[in-house]
Write an enzyme that holds these catalytic residues in place. Structure first.
Site, PDB file in Angstrom:
ATOM      1  N   ASN A 175     -56.864   8.375  32.738  1.00 61.04           N
ATOM      2  CA  ASN A 175     -55.595   8.922  32.276  1.00 61.04           C
ATOM      3  C   ASN A 175     -55.935  10.116  31.389  1.00 61.04           C
ATOM      4  O   ASN A 175     -56.574   9.957  30.345  1.00 61.04           O
ATOM      5  CB  ASN A 175     -54.793   7.872  31.496  1.00 61.04           C
TER       6      ASN A 175
ATOM      7  N   ASN B 173     -53.797  12.347  29.959  1.00 61.05           N
ATOM      8  CA  ASN B 173     -52.798  12.765  28.954  1.00 61.05           C
ATOM      9  C   ASN B 173     -52.678  14.293  28.936  1.00 61.05           C
ATOM     10  O   ASN B 173     -52.724  14.927  27.886  1.00 61.05           O
ATOM     11  CB  ASN B 173     -53.171  12.216  27.569  1.00 61.05           C
TER      12      ASN B 173
ATOM     13  N   GLU C 248     -51.211  10.806  34.473  1.00 58.79           N
ATOM     14  CA  GLU C 248     -50.589  11.622  33.425  1.00 58.79           C
ATOM     15  C   GLU C 248     -51.094  13.069  33.472  1.00 58.79           C
ATOM     16  O   GLU C 248     -51.642  13.590  32.513  1.00 58.79           O
ATOM     17  CB  GLU C 248     -50.795  10.992  32.032  1.00 58.79           C
TER      18      GLU C 248
ATOM     19  N   TYR D 290     -49.654   4.951  37.868  1.00 62.77           N
ATOM     20  CA  TYR D 290     -49.293   5.118  36.464  1.00 62.77           C
ATOM     21  C   TYR D 290     -47.994   4.354  36.237  1.00 62.77           C
ATOM     22  O   TYR D 290     -46.909   4.871  36.479  1.00 62.77           O
ATOM     23  CB  TYR D 290     -49.148   6.609  36.133  1.00 62.77           C
TER      24      TYR D 290
ATOM     25  N   ASP E 144     -53.487   3.436  34.961  1.00 57.79           N
ATOM     26  CA  ASP E 144     -52.935   2.992  33.698  1.00 57.79           C
ATOM     27  C   ASP E 144     -51.749   2.082  34.007  1.00 57.79           C
ATOM     28  O   ASP E 144     -50.692   2.540  34.407  1.00 57.79           O
ATOM     29  CB  ASP E 144     -52.493   4.225  32.893  1.00 57.79           C
TER      30      ASP E 144
ATOM     31  N   ASN F 207     -50.404   0.094  31.733  1.00 50.62           N
ATOM     32  CA  ASN F 207     -49.629  -0.065  30.498  1.00 50.62           C
ATOM     33  C   ASN F 207     -49.372  -1.534  30.157  1.00 50.62           C
ATOM     34  O   ASN F 207     -48.338  -1.871  29.574  1.00 50.62           O
ATOM     35  CB  ASN F 207     -48.312   0.730  30.568  1.00 50.62           C
TER      36      ASN F 207
ATOM     37  N   ASP G 250     -56.428  10.335  25.002  1.00 49.93           N
ATOM     38  CA  ASP G 250     -56.353   9.113  24.193  1.00 49.93           C
ATOM     39  C   ASP G 250     -56.818   7.898  24.989  1.00 49.93           C
ATOM     40  O   ASP G 250     -56.911   6.785  24.450  1.00 49.93           O
ATOM     41  CB  ASP G 250     -54.936   8.902  23.622  1.00 49.93           C
ATOM     42  N   HIS G 251     -57.128   8.105  26.282  1.00 55.27           N
ATOM     43  CA  HIS G 251     -57.736   7.077  27.133  1.00 55.27           C
ATOM     44  C   HIS G 251     -59.189   7.454  27.403  1.00 55.27           C
ATOM     45  O   HIS G 251     -59.555   8.631  27.355  1.00 55.27           O
ATOM     46  CB  HIS G 251     -57.035   6.996  28.494  1.00 55.27           C
TER      47      HIS G 251
END
Length: 258
Positions: free
Chosen positions: A8, A10, A36, A109, A149, A151, A248-249
């Site tokens: 991911n 971001n 993302e 995602y 991802d 989540n 952030d991943h």
């Protein structure tokens, strides 16, 4: 060896600026699943579209700077499937599948529900409709790896502060029960857990930008490679790359016997 990476980003442009493509050029990956993207086709450079030795496939969100998934493949795809056939899901660019021979690679995602009740309701709706598709995939006779991802942190070992997060999106009882059904009822293999059944602090793939989450390793494992039993049972090594931060991943790399 078959090497599959899930990352991911971001924001693909942000990750590129942080050295993602220099890192990727040394990975010798057969498939790279991106989530993302936060970009449309016109925003991507030639390197982002087709990194050296790789063919790029993408499913963009309609909304600019939002969501979107992609797959890089060493071998040109025999078929490309964009979306799940639901307008509301597909407009957000959340599912891309490519087929190479008898192997399907999926970049997924799943929505986050952390922004409020409305998005959580959408997340549950997507999960409900995605479940029969997962059943169809595993029953297709093809080998499939669904990267991305999700989540959702499945078990207490998958996040640092599990006790305090039981009422938070990503670790809700309903989300965890759904993940258990995917694995136990449908028979998908969580390849990281297959290789590292007891890992805790080492297993995280995402850290909040709030507080000192990264510095203190207050993380969550929400990025997965979920595989059909044939290829899933051939997973040999899993690595979560944390030496550099592109997002952030952290990228999840899993090697499989051919």
């Amino acid at each position: 060896m078959l090497r599959i990476i899930s990352a991911n980003l971001n924001g693909i442009r942000s990750a590129a600026n942080k050295g993602f493509y220099q890192w990727l050029s040394n990975q010798n990956a057969d498939f790279v699943c991106l989530q993302e993207l936060k970009a449309q086709a016109a925003d991507l450079t030639a390197q982002m579209l087709n990194p050296d030795g790789l063919h790029g496939y993408f499913h963009y969100a309609e909304k600019k700077g939002y969501s979107g998934v992609g797959i890089y493949s060493k071998t040109p795809a025999d078929a490309v499937i964009e979306g799940l056939g639901y307008a509301d899901i597909d407009s957000e660019g959340r599912y891309l599948e490519i087929r190479v021979g008898n192997l399907s690679i999926v970049s997924l995602y799943l929505p986050s529900g952390s922004s409020g009740e409305e998005r959580q309701a959408i997340k549950f709706s997507v999960m409900e409709r995605f479940f029969p598709h997962l059943a169809e995939l595993i029953g297709s006779g093809r080998e499939v790896v669904v990267c991305g991802d999700w989540n959702i942190a499945h078990r207490p070992a998958d996040l640092k502060n599990w006790r305090g997060n039981q009422k938070n999106s990503g670790f809700l009882p309903e989300e965890r029960a759904w993940m258990t059904r995917v694995l136990d009822e449908l028979g998908w293999v969580d390849t990281y857990r297959y290789l590292h059944p007891d890992a805790t602090d080492d297993c995280y793939t995402w850290w909040s930008n709030r507080g000192q989450a990264w510095a203190k390793n207050v993380g969550w494992r929400i990025d997965y490679q979920i595989a059909t039993p044939g290829i899933g049972g051939k997973a040999t090594t899993a690595q979560i790359y944390k030496q550099q931060r592109f997002s952030d991943h952290a990228p999840l790399t899993i090697d499989y016997l051919p």
